[in-house]
Scaffold this motif. Sequence first.
Motif, short mmCIF file in Angstrom:
data_model
loop_
_atom_site.label_atom_id
_atom_site.label_comp_id
_atom_site.label_asym_id
_atom_site.label_seq_id
_atom_site.Cartn_x
_atom_site.Cartn_y
_atom_site.Cartn_z
N TYR A 154 -8.61 -41.03 3.92
CA TYR A 154 -8.87 -42.06 2.91
C TYR A 154 -9.96 -43.00 3.40
N ARG A 155 -10.74 -43.50 2.44
CA ARG A 155 -11.70 -44.55 2.73
C ARG A 155 -11.79 -45.47 1.51
N LEU A 156 -12.30 -46.67 1.74
CA LEU A 156 -12.46 -47.67 0.68
C LEU A 156 -13.94 -48.00 0.50
N GLU A 157 -14.32 -48.22 -0.74
CA GLU A 157 -15.64 -48.80 -1.01
C GLU A 157 -15.41 -50.24 -1.46
N LEU A 158 -15.90 -51.18 -0.67
CA LEU A 158 -15.62 -52.59 -0.90
C LEU A 158 -16.80 -53.23 -1.62
N GLY A 159 -16.79 -53.12 -2.95
CA GLY A 159 -17.86 -53.70 -3.75
C GLY A 159 -19.22 -53.20 -3.31
N ASN A 160 -20.14 -54.13 -3.06
CA ASN A 160 -21.49 -53.77 -2.62
C ASN A 160 -21.61 -53.72 -1.10
N TYR A 161 -20.48 -53.79 -0.39
CA TYR A 161 -20.52 -53.81 1.07
C TYR A 161 -20.32 -52.43 1.68
N GLY A 162 -20.35 -51.40 0.86
CA GLY A 162 -20.29 -50.04 1.38
C GLY A 162 -18.87 -49.58 1.69
N PHE A 163 -18.81 -48.46 2.43
CA PHE A 163 -17.54 -47.79 2.69
C PHE A 163 -16.97 -48.16 4.05
N THR A 164 -15.65 -48.12 4.13
CA THR A 164 -14.99 -48.16 5.43
C THR A 164 -15.08 -46.77 6.05
N THR A 165 -14.76 -46.66 7.30
CA THR A 165 -14.60 -45.34 7.89
C THR A 165 -13.31 -44.73 7.36
N GLY A 166 -13.23 -43.41 7.37
CA GLY A 166 -12.04 -42.73 6.87
C GLY A 166 -10.89 -42.81 7.87
N ILE A 167 -9.67 -42.87 7.35
CA ILE A 167 -8.48 -42.85 8.20
C ILE A 167 -7.64 -41.63 7.84
N PRO A 168 -7.04 -40.95 8.83
CA PRO A 168 -6.18 -39.81 8.55
C PRO A 168 -4.73 -40.26 8.34
N VAL A 169 -4.09 -39.70 7.31
CA VAL A 169 -2.68 -39.99 7.04
C VAL A 169 -1.99 -38.67 6.73
N GLU A 170 -1.00 -38.32 7.52
CA GLU A 170 -0.30 -37.05 7.34
C GLU A 170 0.80 -37.18 6.29
N PHE A 171 0.92 -36.12 5.46
CA PHE A 171 2.00 -36.09 4.46
C PHE A 171 2.83 -34.83 4.67
N LEU A 172 4.15 -35.03 4.86
CA LEU A 172 5.06 -33.92 5.10
C LEU A 172 6.07 -33.83 3.97
N LYS A 173 6.19 -32.64 3.41
CA LYS A 173 7.22 -32.38 2.40
C LYS A 173 8.39 -31.74 3.13
N THR A 174 9.39 -32.54 3.45
CA THR A 174 10.42 -32.10 4.38
C THR A 174 11.65 -31.49 3.72
N GLY A 175 11.71 -31.48 2.40
CA GLY A 175 12.85 -30.86 1.73
C GLY A 175 14.10 -31.71 1.79
N ASN A 176 15.23 -31.08 1.51
CA ASN A 176 16.49 -31.82 1.40
C ASN A 176 16.98 -32.37 2.73
N ASN A 177 16.69 -31.67 3.83
CA ASN A 177 17.18 -32.11 5.14
C ASN A 177 16.41 -33.30 5.69
N GLY A 178 15.18 -33.48 5.23
CA GLY A 178 14.38 -34.59 5.74
C GLY A 178 13.57 -34.25 6.97
N PHE A 179 13.49 -32.94 7.32
CA PHE A 179 12.68 -32.54 8.46
C PHE A 179 12.26 -31.09 8.31
#
Length: 230
Positions: A130-155
């Motif tokens: 993900y990254r943000l564009e802050l108006g006319n001040y350009g973009f932030t650097t991207g950050i990684p965020v992991e998403f896990l679909k763990t099902g009913n057990n939660g893992f």
Amino acid sequence: MCSIASFYETSGQSDCLFFVTEVIHNHTPLMKPVKLLLLIVMFLFTGFHLVAQPHTLLQDFSGYQDGNYLVLRWTFRSGTLCEGTRVERSTDGLMYTEIGRIPGFCGNPDSPITYTFTDSIPGVNTVNYYRLELGNYGFTTGIPVEFLKTGNNGFLVFSNQAGQTDIYFNNIPGRKGTAVIYSSDGKRIMEAGIDGKHLSLPNAQISSGVYLLLLAFSDNTSVSGNIVIP
């Protein structure tokens, strides 16, 4: 020879720096305005590429998984303002697509202010960037965020041919806990602290079989279920 046009295209290379040096040292005092202009252009152009910091408006930018969603959180420094914020997502950290925006003024002239954005359809069992564009001040650097679909057990449990077993589970930033593995007859086989979303079981420490995994967190929540060690 370096012209004004090529100066913009190749700023920082020796031929253009030599060109500017020649202007400064070899021309008459009538050229002072031109000298000053060239120095300003060189400073702004090279400075922009060498010292530009995409996070100058922000004091933090992070993300975490909350159930079936990913939540982004960022805080503007006190006294910083911009107009409009765009949120973009990428699967590879290179090519980004807009997934939302926050219209109007952002930031606060008097104190830090925090914003959040929820991504309801992130990429599953992968890292989202993900990254943000802050108006006319350009973009932030991207950050990684992991998403896990763990099902009913939660893992999720993954084992490889080398005997390494890894357990992935949902967790929120800063939440710690304890992982306990029990044998089928209730004997405690292993206990380890957890701080994050991943637990590795040492090779050959646990023999093949079916076990009970308990993940107990510091906020008095827990998940449990059977795991199979091949």
